[in-house]
Design an enzyme around this catalytic site. Structure first.
Site, PDB file in Angstrom:
ATOM      1  N   CYS A  31       0.825  -1.087   0.064  1.00  0.00           N
ATOM      2  CA  CYS A  31      -0.109   0.160   0.081  1.00  0.00           C
ATOM      3  C   CYS A  31       1.035   1.420  -0.038  1.00  0.00           C
ATOM      4  CB  CYS A  31      -1.055   0.094   1.247  1.00  0.00           C
ATOM      5  SG  CYS A  31      -2.445  -1.164   1.195  1.00  0.00           S
ATOM      6  N   ASN A  32       2.017   1.170  -0.702  1.00  0.00           N
ATOM      7  CA  ASN A  32       2.820   2.189  -0.813  1.00  0.00           C
ATOM      8  C   ASN A  32       3.428   2.376  -2.321  1.00  0.00           C
ATOM      9  OD1 ASN A  32       5.240   4.227  -0.647  1.00  0.00           O
ATOM     10  ND2 ASN A  32       4.916   3.831   1.502  1.00  0.00           N
TER      11      ASN A  32
END
Length: 851
Positions: free
Chosen positions: A413-414
């Protein structure tokens, strides 16, 4: 002391600690090592604290005493129980502010579900505060939830790709005076690699922004930082306007988040349009549409509906337990910093026999594991083999899970941090998306580059044993100590001059995907279709809520569901039986497709991350009978039902497996250049239809290879002194055809993995022709005992050491009915398209071994 399963520092660990400049937790605190609620967690090496840390058993016990000793009512009422809840919520709110050294006169705290909910609350407030919209800037290292705010910014925005860009933007803020609303957001610590960004930006932006009109606000994502470090908001003038975090990252429980608001920035929420229960003083619904919002506090206006008051009360127990066990966040910070530095140094030092690095570590040049202001206890990396090729992250995570090591892999999620570290551009990723790349899938390497990373994140209860366990795991499976040609296949020169005779030892089909096999009786010929053996994987179990197909990796008990085909009665018979039990459940359904209990439904397997067919969306017919659903749901403990996907509705095809030259590419690492000629372009691949099998119509394995694998397992266990070895049955590979050698003929020695050299097969008296498509890539599902449903370490651990090529673990061969067979005029002869146990198998040997 907390429980009898506490872990102590060993003498060597203590000596190492004393000689280090960085100190872990004091020994008296370490001896309070947590015991956990989940059974078996004491044997687990948990290295995913950035996702959530672990909660103490005493925390749950303390909260349980709270619930059993008090009556807590809904805080919106005036009863005694409700007022008790209100008082406790107020006390916990203050305690949380003090935990972050935030003056309640300067700050307010809003309870939310998690950090993402807090971010959305700020974004909605910014959007509603002005009709002109707002401008949004965010750092490239931001979590996906911060990136998503840009979709609400009508004034546009900017992604800052470096710290220098941010500093330059801040320095120019006062150059142009503007009334336009601006929001700048960034993470205090990258959740990908632990890099810590300057907290000083908030004060700089405020100072510069006041000169430019005072409409520039700051949003700090502190969720990753606060899990192991102090967040100090004592200087309100230097603090962010909005700080978001999740308490479960600090304490493990409860699942709760917070938005901390500087009261001077609270006017952003004054024009928030939505209102929920508990946030208004009056609402008119008849005639005049009007409402009056509460003005007493920021949290009164923003906490819509009934608060999760039980979770908030649990947070009080979490604060108390955390302080008792660890003393302070500073203790945890020192402890994790010491361990992270040790882990980083050991991974960085790993080398293959030829000096090549094992780990590609993604650390910012600005960060230092000895400097807590620049780096947190997170390590992001990928693995390479001795030739520099990338090792797939999914394989590493699965193999680690087999050793009870819990880590995280993927893009985390980056998106900005991972793409930057891996060298992907936006255009590259769009192209890979078109090629099928999706979040959470198994596309580990595309165009020669990894699509994600492996992440290790440490927490308060991590110790040196955890560090040693993981490093030893990498050394055991991924550090190549000598230059060897792995004995993956029989060498070229060993193709026998007098070929051995092979025959079908057993025929199996799996009518219900991921359930037990139906063994074709000896002496019975079984029909072969283009999709595979008749009735093979024509049914599946689907979750009644999501529609996803169930599989053994998530539900190992599916191995105990035993289907059989009764052609005389035209029924699919299913039995479910516990090992050692005589209580057997029985279900029969018709083989006829005109069954009135079938209803068409859509099955989207994309929701099932573990399935290799998750990219396909197919239409199945689900059984509507409640008794069918209850039969499977009761046995598995999951709401599911039976569904069917017949041969005439097949829109799925076998994956193109052949990669001409794969074995030669492997050999080229060890032989002189020019030894192999250039391969011609391969012809267009034929499409082979499949039903619900993962990759091909038919899977074949060799009994000789299974025997050889068991010898390797026995040798490994003897070498590692892990106790009595237990051979694995051929059933764990879930093959349709098991081929054995006739040792009565010459040669009299088994030839394991000779099937790797097969290009085509002729089987039976009619010489039914099959093409060999390639080798079968294996996953951890082979570790599930098909007779008991129990998960073991083997054979995946040994396969990872002995059957890996091109960084893929392989065992068995994918096959399909030959295209030439399909086009023959006599293909209508049903007797010709059949197989039987005992049929002679005549292989054709390839000049190039397409693994």
């Amino acid at each position: 002391m907390e429980g009898d399963t506490r872990r102590m520092w060993t003498q060597s660990e203590s000596e190492s600690i004393r000689s280090s400049k960085v100190r872990p937790l004091p020994l008296r605190k370490v001896t309070l090592y947590l015991t956990f609620v989940l059974i078996g967690v004491a044997d687990t090496t948990y290295l995913d604290h950035a996702g959530t840390t672990l909660y103490a058993k005493s925390l749950i016990e303390s909260f349980s005493r709270e619930l059993t000793s008090n009556l807590f009512g809904n805080p919106h009422s005036l009863s005694a129980s409700s007022q008790l809840s209100t008082r406790r919520v107020d006390d916990v709110r203050l305690r949380a502010l003090r935990f972050f050294k935030a003056d309640p006169d300067e700050f307010d705290l809003v309870f939310v579900a998690n950090a993402t909910a807090a971010i959305k609350l700020v974004a909605d407030g910014m959007r509603d505060s002005t009709r002109q919209g707002f401008w949004y800037g965010y750092h490239v290292d931001a979590h996906t939830s911060l990136v998503g705010v840009r979709e609400l910014a009508e004034k546009g925005g900017r992604c800052f790709t470096s710290d220098d860009e941010v500093e330059d933007w801040i320095s120019k803020l006062c150059d142009v005076r503007s009334e336009s609303l601006k929001l700048f957001a960034y993470p205090a610590q990258s959740n990908m690699n632990g890099r810590r960004l300057p907290l000083s930006w908030c004060k700089k932006i405020r100072n510069q922004g006041e000169t430019a009109g005072g409409n520039v606000y700051t949003l700090l994502d502190a969720a990753s930082l606060v899990s192991t470090s102090t967040l100090d908001l004592s200087d309100a003038a230097a603090a962010p306007d909005f700080t978001v975090l999740s308490f479960y990252k600090i304490f493990g429980f409860p699942d709760l988040g917070a938005l901390i608001v500087r009261k001077s920035a609270g006017q952003i929420f004054e024009h928030r349009r939505y209102f929920g229960g508990g946030t208004v003083d009056m609402v008119l619904t008849r005639g005049l549409q009007w409402h009056a919002k509460k003005q007493s506090s920021i949290h009164d206006r923003l906490e819509d509906g009934t608060l999760p008051f039980h979770d908030i009360i649990a947070l009080d127990s979490a604060f108390a337990t955390h302080e008792r066990l660890f003393g302070s966040m500073q203790n945890i910070s020192s402890h994790t910093r010491f361990l992270a530095k040790r882990l980083y140094d050991r991974l960085n030092a790993l080398r293959h026999f030829n000096g090549q690095r094992v780990c590609e570590l993604y650390k910012s040049p600005r960060s230092d594991y000895n400097q807590p202001s620049t780096q947190g206890p997170i390590i992001a990396f990928n693995l390479r083999n001795s030739q520099g090729s990338w090792i797939g992250k999914s394989e590493v995570e699965r193999l680690a899970a087999m050793r009870n090591i819990q880590i995280r892999s993927g893009s985390l999620c980056n998106p900005g941090g991972t793409s930057g570290s891996l060298g992907w551009t936006g255009a590259d990723l769009l192209q890979q998306f078109s090629a099928g790349l999706r979040c959470g899938d198994d596309h580990d390497v595309m165009d020669g580059r990894p699509t994600g990373v492996l992440r290790l994140s440490l927490g308060a209860m991590t110790n040196l044993e955890d560090i040693n366990t993981f490093v030893e795991f990498v050394e055991e499976f991924y550090v190549e100590k000598v230059a060897t040609m792995d004995s993956l296949v029989t060498p070229v020169h060993s193709v026998p001059l007098q070929q051995p005779r092979f025959y079908i030892e057993s025929l199996s089909l799996y009518p219900i995907k991921s359930c037990g096999p139906f063994r074709v009786p000896d002496g019975r010929r079984w029909e072969v279709r283009r999709e595979g053996l008749a009735w093979d994987r024509e049914w599946c179990l689907i979750h009644q809520g999501t529609g996803a197909a169930l599989n053994q990796k998530k539900y190992p008990r599916m191995a105990l569901i035993r289907p059989s085909i009764d052609l005389d009665r035209n029924v699919l018979r299913v039995t479910c039986e516990e090992p050692g039990s005589t209580n057997q459940k029985l279900l029969e359904v018709s083989l006829l497709r005109e069954d009135t209990e079938l209803a068409t439904t859509s099955l989207c397997q994309r929701t099932s991350k573990a399935s290799t067919v998750c990219g396909d969306q197919v239409t199945v017919q689900a059984y509507t009978s409640p008794s069918v659903a209850q039969f499977f749901s009761d046995f598995l403990g999951v709401p599911c039902t039976l569904a069917r996907f017949g041969p005439h509705s097949s829109t799925r095809y076998a994956s193109p497996r052949k990669a001409p030259g794969a074995w030669k590419q492997y050999l080229r690492k060890f032989v002189m250049p020019g030894s192999f000629p250039q391969e011609p372009s391969p012809p267009p691949a034929e499409k082979n239809p499949i039903l619900l099998s993962n990759e091909s119509p038919i899977l074949l394995i060799s009994r000789s290879s299974v025997n050889h694998l068991n010898e390797n397992i026995k040798a490994n266990q003897k070498r590692n002194r892990t106790g009595t070895s237990k051979a694995v049955a051929a059933d764990v590979f879930r093959a349709n055809i098991v081929v054995a050698e006739s040792l009565a003929d010459s040669p009299k020695v088994e030839q394991p993995y000779i099937e790797d050299q097969w290009e085509a097969l002729k089987i039976g008296p009619g010489e039914l022709q099959f093409d060999v498509l390639g080798s079968c890539q294996r996953c951890s599902m082979v570790c599930i005992d098909q007779f008991t449903g129990v998960r073991r370490d083997e054979p995946f651990s040994t396969l990872a050491k002995t059957r890996k090529i091109n960084n893929k673990i392989v065992f068995g061969r994918h096959c399909s009915l030959s295209a030439s067979e399909v086009t023959k005029e006599q293909h209508d002869n049903a007797e010709r398209w059949t197989l039987m146990v005992g049929d002679i198998v005549t292989p054709s040997y390839a000049h190039d071994y397409d693994l």
